[in-house]
Scaffold this motif. Sequence first.
Motif, PDB file in Angstrom:
ATOM      1  N   THR A 242     -30.650  -5.108  22.411  1.00  0.00           N
ATOM      2  CA  THR A 242     -29.859  -5.650  23.515  1.00  0.00           C
ATOM      3  C   THR A 242     -28.390  -5.627  23.104  1.00  0.00           C
ATOM      4  OG1 THR A 242     -29.967  -7.921  22.681  1.00  0.00           O
ATOM      5  CG2 THR A 242     -31.718  -7.234  24.197  1.00  0.00           C
ATOM      6  N   THR A 243     -27.498  -5.808  24.061  1.00  0.00           N
ATOM      7  CA  THR A 243     -26.082  -5.823  23.719  1.00  0.00           C
ATOM      8  C   THR A 243     -25.749  -7.011  22.820  1.00  0.00           C
ATOM      9  OG1 THR A 243     -25.611  -6.972  25.799  1.00  0.00           O
ATOM     10  CG2 THR A 243     -25.297  -4.577  25.764  1.00  0.00           C
ATOM     11  N   ALA A 244     -26.409  -8.160  23.017  1.00  0.00           N
ATOM     12  CA  ALA A 244     -26.123  -9.332  22.185  1.00  0.00           C
ATOM     13  C   ALA A 244     -26.512  -9.073  20.734  1.00  0.00           C
ATOM     14  CB  ALA A 244     -26.867 -10.554  22.725  1.00  0.00           C
TER      15      ALA A 244
ATOM     16  N   ARG B 184     -11.703 -11.160   9.903  1.00  0.00           N
ATOM     17  CA  ARG B 184     -12.877 -12.034   9.965  1.00  0.00           C
ATOM     18  C   ARG B 184     -13.444 -12.129  11.373  1.00  0.00           C
ATOM     19  NH1 ARG B 184     -11.370 -17.208   6.087  1.00  0.00           N
ATOM     20  NH2 ARG B 184     -11.108 -16.030   4.158  1.00  0.00           N
ATOM     21  N   VAL B 185     -12.580 -11.995  12.346  1.00  0.00           N
ATOM     22  CA  VAL B 185     -13.054 -11.980  13.719  1.00  0.00           C
ATOM     23  C   VAL B 185     -13.117 -10.534  14.173  1.00  0.00           C
ATOM     24  CG1 VAL B 185     -12.629 -12.729  16.064  1.00  0.00           C
ATOM     25  CG2 VAL B 185     -11.992 -14.208  14.166  1.00  0.00           C
ATOM     26  N   VAL B 186     -14.317 -10.083  14.465  1.00  0.00           N
ATOM     27  CA  VAL B 186     -14.513  -8.687  14.837  1.00  0.00           C
ATOM     28  C   VAL B 186     -14.772  -8.597  16.332  1.00  0.00           C
ATOM     29  CG1 VAL B 186     -15.900  -6.630  14.475  1.00  0.00           C
ATOM     30  CG2 VAL B 186     -15.465  -8.187  12.581  1.00  0.00           C
ATOM     31  N   ALA B 187     -13.970  -7.836  17.027  1.00  0.00           N
ATOM     32  CA  ALA B 187     -14.167  -7.659  18.464  1.00  0.00           C
ATOM     33  C   ALA B 187     -15.029  -6.436  18.693  1.00  0.00           C
ATOM     34  CB  ALA B 187     -12.826  -7.478  19.164  1.00  0.00           C
ATOM     35  N   THR B 188     -16.085  -6.618  19.442  1.00  0.00           N
ATOM     36  CA  THR B 188     -17.024  -5.536  19.680  1.00  0.00           C
ATOM     37  C   THR B 188     -17.325  -5.426  21.163  1.00  0.00           C
ATOM     38  OG1 THR B 188     -18.068  -6.271  17.639  1.00  0.00           O
ATOM     39  CG2 THR B 188     -19.170  -4.517  18.844  1.00  0.00           C
TER      40      THR B 188
ATOM     41  N   ARG C 149     -21.206  -5.931  26.925  1.00  0.00           N
ATOM     42  CA  ARG C 149     -20.899  -7.188  26.259  1.00  0.00           C
ATOM     43  C   ARG C 149     -19.624  -7.010  25.448  1.00  0.00           C
ATOM     44  NH1 ARG C 149     -24.008 -11.677  24.680  1.00  0.00           N
ATOM     45  NH2 ARG C 149     -23.289 -12.768  22.805  1.00  0.00           N
ATOM     46  N   SER C 150     -18.713  -7.939  25.585  1.00  0.00           N
ATOM     47  CA  SER C 150     -17.486  -7.926  24.805  1.00  0.00           C
ATOM     48  C   SER C 150     -17.409  -9.224  24.016  1.00  0.00           C
ATOM     49  CB  SER C 150     -16.269  -7.810  25.729  1.00  0.00           C
ATOM     50  OG  SER C 150     -15.071  -7.912  24.988  1.00  0.00           O
ATOM     51  N   THR C 151     -17.327  -9.110  22.682  1.00  0.00           N
ATOM     52  CA  THR C 151     -17.262 -10.278  21.808  1.00  0.00           C
ATOM     53  C   THR C 151     -15.960 -10.238  21.031  1.00  0.00           C
ATOM     54  OG1 THR C 151     -19.657 -10.291  21.552  1.00  0.00           O
ATOM     55  CG2 THR C 151     -18.389 -11.507  19.907  1.00  0.00           C
ATOM     56  N   GLY C 152     -15.195 -11.312  21.100  1.00  0.00           N
ATOM     57  CA  GLY C 152     -13.910 -11.347  20.421  1.00  0.00           C
ATOM     58  C   GLY C 152     -13.510 -12.755  20.038  1.00  0.00           C
ATOM     59  N   PRO C 153     -12.263 -12.925  19.626  1.00  0.00           N
ATOM     60  CA  PRO C 153     -11.809 -14.229  19.142  1.00  0.00           C
ATOM     61  C   PRO C 153     -11.827 -15.332  20.185  1.00  0.00           C
ATOM     62  CG  PRO C 153      -9.965 -12.705  19.367  1.00  0.00           C
ATOM     63  CD  PRO C 153     -11.212 -11.905  19.518  1.00  0.00           C
ATOM     64  N   HIS C 154     -11.874 -14.980  21.452  1.00  0.00           N
ATOM     65  CA  HIS C 154     -11.853 -15.992  22.509  1.00  0.00           C
ATOM     66  C   HIS C 154     -13.207 -16.164  23.182  1.00  0.00           C
ATOM     67  CE1 HIS C 154      -7.584 -16.227  21.950  1.00  0.00           C
ATOM     68  NE2 HIS C 154      -7.419 -14.941  22.242  1.00  0.00           N
ATOM     69  N   GLY C 155     -14.253 -15.637  22.578  1.00  0.00           N
ATOM     70  CA  GLY C 155     -15.577 -15.824  23.148  1.00  0.00           C
ATOM     71  C   GLY C 155     -16.245 -14.518  23.529  1.00  0.00           C
ATOM     72  N   THR C 156     -17.272 -14.624  24.359  1.00  0.00           N
ATOM     73  CA  THR C 156     -18.088 -13.478  24.742  1.00  0.00           C
ATOM     74  C   THR C 156     -18.130 -13.334  26.252  1.00  0.00           C
ATOM     75  OG1 THR C 156     -19.491 -13.653  22.785  1.00  0.00           O
ATOM     76  CG2 THR C 156     -20.426 -12.517  24.687  1.00  0.00           C
ATOM     77  N   ARG C 157     -18.015 -12.102  26.710  1.00  0.00           N
ATOM     78  CA  ARG C 157     -18.163 -11.805  28.133  1.00  0.00           C
ATOM     79  C   ARG C 157     -19.267 -10.769  28.316  1.00  0.00           C
ATOM     80  NH1 ARG C 157     -12.973  -9.177  29.631  1.00  0.00           N
ATOM     81  NH2 ARG C 157     -12.999  -8.672  27.422  1.00  0.00           N
ATOM     82  N   ASN C 158     -20.036 -10.921  29.370  1.00  0.00           N
ATOM     83  CA  ASN C 158     -21.066  -9.945  29.731  1.00  0.00           C
ATOM     84  C   ASN C 158     -20.788  -9.426  31.126  1.00  0.00           C
ATOM     85  OD1 ASN C 158     -23.256 -10.140  27.523  1.00  0.00           O
ATOM     86  ND2 ASN C 158     -22.843 -12.280  28.024  1.00  0.00           N
TER      87      ASN C 158
END
Length: 306
Positions: free
Chosen positions: A286-288, A8-12, A67-76
Motif C-alpha cells: 500500500t502507499t502507507a 531526518r525528516v524524509v518526504a516521500t 500518499r505524500s508524507t513530509g514534515p507537516h504530516g501526511t496527505r492521501n
Amino acid sequence: MKTELISRVVATTLATALASIALAVPAEGATAAVSVRGGTHHASDSTALKAHVDTIMKTGTVGVVVRSTGPHGTRNATGGVADQATGDPARPGDRFRIASTTKTFVATVVLQLVAEGRLSLDDTVEHWLPGVVSGNGNDGSKITVRQLLQHTSGLFDYTADFPEFASKAGYQANRYATWTAEQLAATGMRHAPNFQPGTSWSYSNTNYILAGMIIKKITGHDWTQEVTARIIRPLGLHDTLAPTTDSRIPGRHLRGYSAFGEAGPEIDVTALNPSAGGAAGAMISTTADLSRFYQALLGGKLLRPA
C-alpha cells in the motif's frame, strides 16, 4: 544502486495507477478526493495533490492512489475506481501489485548482506551462480553483483520474451503457471547481451531474478523469506506481502486492466501467479507501507551509511 541519506525528516510521495502499467478508461464522472492526517497543511497543498491526481486520471487511468508524507504530516489522494465491475472508488488503504518497486526491497537485502560481510558487490555472478549466466555470449564471470543492481550488466530482459506479458492470449493461457527463478533466468540467456558488462545501461528484470537467486544461495532462504524477515516484519508493514505463487491480492485492493497494446477492450489482469515476476516484481503493498519503507531506507534504519 545509489541512494543518498536525506535529513531526518524524509518526504516521500508515492502513487500508483492500476497494475502499475495497465491503463484503461475511467468511469464517467470519476473524481479525486484528498484527505489530510497529522500536521498543518495549507489548502493549496491539498489542491496541488488533487491536481496531480486529476492529471493522471486524464491519461485514461482507471484509478490512482497517492500518499505524500513530509514534515507537516501526511496527505492521501485518490481518483477513479478500484474495480470497474462494481464501481467501488479507489481508497488510500487499497493494496496493489507494486511491480518493480519490489527491486528496492531486494536490493536492500543484498546490501545488508554486503554489510554483514557475506558477499561483495564486486563478486561475480559466476562465483555465486556457476553456469547460470552462460551461452549466446553471456558470461557470468564478467558480471558483478553491483552491475546487476545498477542495470549495467547488459543482460537481456526476460520479460521481453515472456508469453505472460506479451499478449492477451498469452496472459490468459499462462497467468496461473508457476515459474522458477532458474526458468526466468534461462529465458534471458536465450538472447545475446545488449552490451558488454559495465559499458552502458539498460533496464533488465533478469538482473533482479539473479539477485534473488544470489540471496537464496547465500542465506539458504528464498528472497521472499529474507525480505519478510529483514524488512516487512521489523518495520511493521502489515499490508505488504512477498508472495510466491498465490495469484490473489488479499483484502481490499485495486484491480488491474490491460490491452497489451492490442486492439479491443482491456482485460482484467488482477489474478496473476507472482512467480512470473519473482524478485523483479512480485510484491504487494500500500502507499502507507511503501512510505514507511522508504522513510526507513533513506533515513538510515535499514542500511549502514556506507
